[in-house]
Design an enzyme around this catalytic site. Structure first.
Site, mmCIF file in Angstrom:
data_model
loop_
_atom_site.group_PDB
_atom_site.id
_atom_site.type_symbol
_atom_site.label_atom_id
_atom_site.label_comp_id
_atom_site.label_asym_id
_atom_site.label_seq_id
_atom_site.Cartn_x
_atom_site.Cartn_y
_atom_site.Cartn_z
ATOM 1 N N SER A 46 24.427 9.698 49.242
ATOM 2 C CA SER A 46 24.077 8.340 48.798
ATOM 3 C C SER A 46 24.854 7.302 49.606
ATOM 4 O O SER A 46 24.333 6.231 49.914
ATOM 5 C CB SER A 46 24.374 8.179 47.304
ATOM 6 O OG SER A 46 25.755 8.308 47.048
ATOM 7 N N HIS A 55 22.468 12.255 46.992
ATOM 8 C CA HIS A 55 23.421 12.833 46.036
ATOM 9 C C HIS A 55 24.810 12.801 46.652
ATOM 10 O O HIS A 55 24.990 13.178 47.809
ATOM 11 C CB HIS A 55 23.025 14.278 45.712
ATOM 12 C CG HIS A 55 23.996 14.982 44.821
ATOM 13 N ND1 HIS A 55 24.669 16.128 45.190
ATOM 14 C CD2 HIS A 55 24.438 14.689 43.570
ATOM 15 C CE1 HIS A 55 25.461 16.515 44.208
ATOM 16 N NE2 HIS A 55 25.344 15.658 43.211
ATOM 17 N N SER A 56 25.796 12.303 45.892
ATOM 18 C CA SER A 56 27.197 12.324 46.308
ATOM 19 C C SER A 56 27.373 11.592 47.649
ATOM 20 O O SER A 56 26.980 10.434 47.779
ATOM 21 C CB SER A 56 27.666 13.778 46.382
ATOM 22 O OG SER A 56 29.044 13.866 46.553
ATOM 23 N N LEU A 57 27.940 12.261 48.661
ATOM 24 C CA LEU A 57 28.161 11.620 49.965
ATOM 25 C C LEU A 57 26.841 11.189 50.602
ATOM 26 O O LEU A 57 26.798 10.194 51.343
ATOM 27 C CB LEU A 57 28.911 12.578 50.900
ATOM 28 C CG LEU A 57 29.290 12.035 52.279
ATOM 29 C CD1 LEU A 57 30.300 10.904 52.175
ATOM 30 C CD2 LEU A 57 29.841 13.141 53.175
#
Length: 671
Positions: free
Chosen positions: A317, A313-315
């Site tokens: 990924s 999720h977010s960073l």
């Protein structure tokens, strides 16, 4: 009189006293272990799908895969209603036995109005089988004469778990088909309620169990599938335990304290990842934690034969993407590996530098190229100045440059036209830089290797596209795929301010929409259908109006003619008007072409090999309330994935598709 049937509960960690029931499966398992006399020994009973162990003798519930406060476990038979939230709280096991004994005597002898005093000097009165109350002691000024009284507000007392309306889960399937590691983004909190990654992944897992029951019922009934296990991977605590928080505290201004603390704890994680020192800490933590969890999971599930996928999720990924681009493919996979990979040769059988030099009869210069660590890609980026610096004489230099330019021209002829080819000022250098290595601009770090090959990589609300662009990667080679992972899905909410697309970096010359994720109930959301219908209607009205105006204008601007020719002019105008109306009534007119969805379904789009030739970008459907104000729901859009049924269903669908198991009924719009 019938003995009460017990149920096992555990106390949830936190401020208030909150007791949660174990599932029916787990409670029965714990009761069997107790009945077998195993509580005298230190027997460990796995519960909650194997994620928690219960130490029966100590009455403790301990997390297996992550660090968590130990919970108290209790075999519960009698309950009283709490003060604040009307939740029932179980009495201690010893006092419950006393209550049960008193209840048995009262029922057997039919003698009620019995009074019992609890260890904390509280009074319980059994009026009759349906009315039992609990009185708290009232504080008296003189401690010497304080005796338990029936004053104060009475609490309800209940016997047996079936009388307290507790939601008891059935339990999880024992068979695990696939394992998914989930990596969080910036900060310690992962959603709008400031919950940890463990709690958010618990929600994701719970949604997955309900989606399996709703959409894979046939496969479950035939015992083809069990469930997918999701395990959280935490790197934030390891990063912030390096002592960096103390250093930051020293230089942080004292004003707006809470905001500055939030920035230090959350937003700065992005900057930490772009620092070579702390980037190494982060990638080491993520890789070692995933490897540790994988080994521990195999120890506890020796019969597991499924695959492993990863989600970020977010960073998180971006961290996973950088790790995956730096994995080394097995030697036997080299012939199938990616163009653009620094260790593998091109999938189209391109020649290595040695072969090229032998072909040009320049084998004596192989050592010079090896010394400079030149691979085929680096060779094609060489200029005359670079070759001169390497000490290559003029003759061989010209041969190499001629070979590079001729190869570049033939490759450019085979590729679709790109903007750089139409630029008269573009050089061979610029054309050869069309595809950059996806590792370009990555922070200098030693990326660890994973102990397994992930089946699929899922990115939720991911900034990968933006980071690649900022690093200088303008285009991703359509032939590129991750060295050890053949599946890649980029899933995002339309209002997510952190999410970026990937497909336009692979196919920059074509404008097309991301794939719309179908609603888990098998339809498009009502407000989206209404919006599309109104758009289509307005386009039709506009075209009809324009057609009528065109005919009117043409008849108005026509030069005045003699009376004999006037009739023919009118007929001509009428014919044109009729033709215009007929043209608008035909199905394949321009208004239809303006709707991208219709065109998209008709012609499949080639988005390269990053997801094995399948689409990469998937957009969720916003909820009706979210469509009123995009800005208001932007933050929620970035944190919505943990409880999104549509996201979970796509993950399950793609995982089970690799095992040849499909949904009970295909959802409309899904490929």
């Amino acid at each position: 009189y019938e003995p009460v049937s017990p149920h096992w509960f555990y106390r949830r960690a936190g401020g208030r006293e909150r007791w949660e029931p174990f599932s029916l499966q787990d409670s029965e398992r714990l009761e069997r272990a107790r009945a077998a006399g195993e509580e005298n020994e230190d027997v460990v009973v796995p519960t909650s799908g194997g994620r928690y162990d219960v130490h029966l003798k100590k009455r403790q519930r301990v997390a297996v895969y992550w660090e968590e406060e130990v919970s108290e476990v209790r075999r519960c038979t009698w309950f009283y209603k709490g003060d604040k939230d009307n939740k029932y709280i179980p009495y201690s096991e010893a006092f419950s036995e006393e209550l049960e004994e008193a209840y048995m005597v009262a029922v057997t002898l039919d003698e009620w109005k019995k009074k019992l005093e609890s260890p904390s000097r509280e009074v319980i009165i059994l009026h009759n089988p349906k009315l039992m109350v609990h009185y708290q002691p009232v504080a008296v000024s003189d401690d010497w004469v304080s005796t338990p009284t029936e004053q104060g507000r009475p609490r309800t007392v209940k016997r047996g778990v079936e009388n307290i309306s507790a939601e008891i889960p059935n339990g999880e399937p024992l068979q695990i088909d696939h394992l998914v590691f989930v990596v969080h983004g910036i900060g310690p909190a992962c959603d709008i309620r400031f919950r940890s990654i463990v709690q958010c992944v618990n929600d994701f897992r719970a949604v997955s169990l309900s989606m399996l029951q709703a959409h894979f019922r046939k496969a479950q009934e035939q015992q083809q599938i069990g469930r997918v296990e999701f395990l959280p991977v935490n790197w934030h605590s390891a990063l912030h335990s390096t002592g960096v928080d103390v250093d930051l505290e020293r230089i942080t201004l004292p004003s707006i304290n809470r905001l500055r603390h939030f920035i230090n704890d959350t937003i700065l994680d992005v900057f930490f990842y772009n620092s070579s020192t702390y980037c190494q800490t982060i990638v080491d933590t993520v890789a070692s934690e995933m490897n540790r969890l994988y080994e521990l999971f195999l120890q506890r599930n020796p019969l597991f034969s499924g695959g492993v996928s990863i989600a970020g999720h977010s960073l998180g990924s971006l961290i996973l993407f950088d790790l995956l681009t730096n994995q080394k493919a097995d030697p036997e996979d080299d012939e199938h590996s990616q163009e653009g990979s620094r260790t593998a040769s091109s999938s189209r059988g391109a020649e290595e530098v040695k072969d090229i030099l032998q072909k040009l009869e320049l084998s004596e210069y192989c050592d010079a190229f090896e010394k400079e660590k030149m691979d085929r890609q680096a060779l094609f980026l060489c200029t005359e100045e670079n070759l001169k610096e390497m000490g290559i004489p003029l003759g061989p230099r010209m041969k190499i440059l001629h070979y590079i330019s001729s190869k570049a021209e033939t490759q450019q002829g085979a590729k679709p036209a790109s903007p750089s080819q139409h630029d008269p000022n573009s050089t061979d250098d610029a054309r050869n830089c069309q595809y950059r290595d996806v590792g370009l601009g990555q922070v200098s770090a030693n990326y660890p290797q994973l102990n397994y090959k992930p089946t699929i990589f899922f990115a939720f609300g991911s900034p990968i596209g933006m980071f690649l662009t900022v690093r200088g990667v303008k285009r991703i080679n359509p032939n590129y795929s991750l060295p050890t992972c053949k599946g890649f899905f980029n899933i995002f909410h339309p209002f997510d301010p952190v999410a970026y697309r990937i497909e336009p970096m692979i196919v920059p010359d074509l404008e097309f929409e991301p794939m719309l994720l179908p609603h888990h109930k098998g339809r498009k959301r009502m407000h989206l259908e209404l919006k599309e219908g109104l758009t289509r209607m307005s386009v039709d009205l506009k075209n009809n109006l324009l057609g009528s105006l065109r005919v009117a204008w043409q008849s108005f601007t026509r030069a005045p003619l003699p009376a004999v020719e006037a009739g023919s002019a009118d007929a001509e105008a009428e014919a044109e008007a009729e033709a215009g109306v007929e043209q608008q009534q035909q199905p394949d007119t321009k208004p239809e072409e303006t709707l991208p969805a219709v065109k998209e379904e008709a012609t499949p789009i080639n988005v390269g090999m990053l997801n094995g030739g399948n689409r990469i970008d998937y957009v969720l459907q916003e909820k009706p309330i979210e469509s009123f104000n995009e800005y208001l729901f932007a933050l929620q859009g970035h944190l919505c994935y943990w409880e999104s049924e549509d996201t979970v269903l796509l993950v399950l669908k793609e995982i089970y598709q690799t095992q040849g198991i499909a949904l009970d009924q295909p959802l409309p719009g899904s490929h």
